[in-house]
Motif scaffolding. Sequence first.
Motif, PDB file in Angstrom:
ATOM      1  N   TRP A  11       0.814  -1.215   0.000  1.00 22.02           N
ATOM      2  CA  TRP A  11       0.000   0.000   0.000  1.00 22.02           C
ATOM      3  C   TRP A  11       0.853   1.272   0.000  1.00 22.02           C
ATOM      4  CZ3 TRP A  11      -1.127  -4.077   3.472  1.00 22.02           C
ATOM      5  CH2 TRP A  11      -2.164  -4.909   3.023  1.00 22.02           C
ATOM      6  N   LEU A  60      -1.449   5.503   2.575  1.00 25.64           N
ATOM      7  CA  LEU A  60      -1.682   4.157   2.068  1.00 25.64           C
ATOM      8  C   LEU A  60      -2.697   4.217   0.937  1.00 25.64           C
ATOM      9  CD1 LEU A  60      -1.841   2.229   5.461  1.00 25.64           C
ATOM     10  CD2 LEU A  60       0.136   2.706   4.013  1.00 25.64           C
ATOM     11  N   ALA A  61      -2.349   3.588  -0.177  1.00 25.46           N
ATOM     12  CA  ALA A  61      -3.186   3.664  -1.373  1.00 25.46           C
ATOM     13  C   ALA A  61      -3.153   2.337  -2.121  1.00 25.46           C
ATOM     14  CB  ALA A  61      -2.706   4.806  -2.274  1.00 25.46           C
ATOM     15  N   SER A  88      -4.933   0.201   2.531  1.00 22.43           N
ATOM     16  CA  SER A  88      -5.723   1.284   1.952  1.00 22.43           C
ATOM     17  C   SER A  88      -7.221   1.034   2.036  1.00 22.43           C
ATOM     18  CB  SER A  88      -5.329   1.479   0.481  1.00 22.43           C
ATOM     19  OG  SER A  88      -5.619   0.299  -0.263  1.00 22.43           O
TER      20      SER A  88
END
Length: 637
Positions: free
Chosen positions: A178, A191-192, A555
Amino acid sequence: MTKGTLKHRFTSAVVLCACTMLAACSGDSAPTTHSQGGSQGSSSSSIETNAAENPNILLIMVDDLGFNDLAINNLSGSGDTPNLDAFAQKGIRFTRHYASPVCSPARAALLTGQHPERFGFSPNGRGIPTDVVTLPDRLIEEGYTTWHLGKWHLGDTEKEAWPDRQGFQHWLGFLNQWRLAGKTRDGEIRLAKPRYKNPWLQGDTEPGRHFNGHLEDILTEKAIEVISDLKAAGQPWFLNLWYYAPHTPISPSAEFADRYPKTDAGRYRALLNQLDSNIGRVLGHLEAEGLKEETVVIVVSDNGGTNRQIDNNAPYFGSKSTLYEGGIRTPLLIRWPNQDGNAHIRDEIVTTADIYPTLMDALGFDGPAELDGVSFYQRPSRSKGTAGRTLFWEHGNGYSVLSSDGRWRLYHTKSIFGEPQKTLLYDLLADPTGTEPVSSQDHPQTAALSQAYDQWYRDVHTIAVQRNKGEAGSITLSGMDLQRAPGFSGFTFALGLSPHSEGTLASQEDIWRLERSGDTITAHFGEQTLSGEVNQAAECSSVIVSGFFYRHISSIAGPDTISLSLYVDGKLAQTGQSDGVLSTDNLSAGTVIGDPNSPTLEVKNPRILNVAASESSRISIAELHRDACADTVDADF
């Protein structure tokens, strides 16, 4: 294989090559059905470490590669994994290697040689405690240079859990997937959704930035560069190369995507082929540098495939995140340098935790005494029915047990979201795929395996700490810092106290405190405070604090929360829940039992668990209450 350590055999092969001026002295031969093994090799605790005696180690872990993803395992002739298939033919291919249902526990088992549940990886953990001697720690002691490349996923909330605190002198990669997008908020990583294109990576000399290109290609180029540099340095090395493929998102580069149909299955096979190509490039560079016969190479997958695009785990039932055969039975390939034990298929039961002790055995080094894994370096292949060891797994709401003869698998899940509790028993001798359970009701194996799990659970979830006597009879618990301190995942603390005890019962500086004043017990955990009343007439009262600290580490997860309960004399006194994170800036602070300023304080039988306890949990509140006030007082108090 013949008797003796790999170090002895490797040294002999090097001398033979040098004396005869042979261009190569590989022991490759045509594959046979099973290895016959030999007796256990000798061990040496004093090794002169230099590149001429100790082989290098290249350990490649791939992410979500199912048993059926290797063409050599299914004889499909798909051509998606030609490099790995060729490597398997010349090395050793294990057909019954067991990993974990998800990635973090497998990685913890690999680096520690222990049950990952000991360190709270059920499935996610704060990190491996720094006092645990990891595989790279042990290799550094023998003169190895250690490198980590790629995915980590063994803790990112505390720097003590990062690769350079776990035995790796150098590293470049991503602490979890993430972080790959590299999005920031107020200077901090946000966080993605994970990605392969232009990943954000960091390391011991790289504070973090975007790298141009495809993640797997970037890691491969870096691995090739590192291998060349390590060769020039002239010392034995350990390169821990952890790829992300074929984990989601399924995003192969255009070069590979164009070779396959534009379907989900086609894109998956393209990413699989790209992974195989990159591993082939690393192995080819190893050979070009003249290091093939000086390097142990291991390729292993952390868990089973997802079964979303293709049937990754056939013929085995189950997928990643499950405790069925398909979720935890994964590829393991090993090539020893200059060994006639290569080019074999081995069907004995081995686990990811066995790799650490196996390397120690092969190199002639002593491993830490506390390893749970066992060496399979020169162990004969066990046929079905031969006694081995009982194996255990946990994940989410369930557990699984494999009998010591490898025949019976017990699978148990608790009731959740309206789904009833179920206990299934599989006869893997009658049905090796683990698809159809047999009747588990009143089956003797159900009771036996359940009892074995109960004993194992108590062992791995009780935190082992060191005890040091302090002032006025107090005791300080130290060690296992990333486990002993609350603040991540499950936590339980229990002790017994005499009726006249007053003052601080237990504390960890700046993190939490448990105290008594009159009849009132108060627990302070950050901003959260719980209290309850003790029975003054009781000869001993138990005090238990238990709960769960949920950390936002992906995420898609929700907010950070703290859920705690205080039990006094085995009864619930108060429970509370709040948003936020418990401050744990000083994880190494000792857990002080008793109060140095109160010599009349009497406490006994402290116990710390890395799981939350309740009235119905396997280690229940009633059991903790009984143990806290047991007649046999802890010898340290």
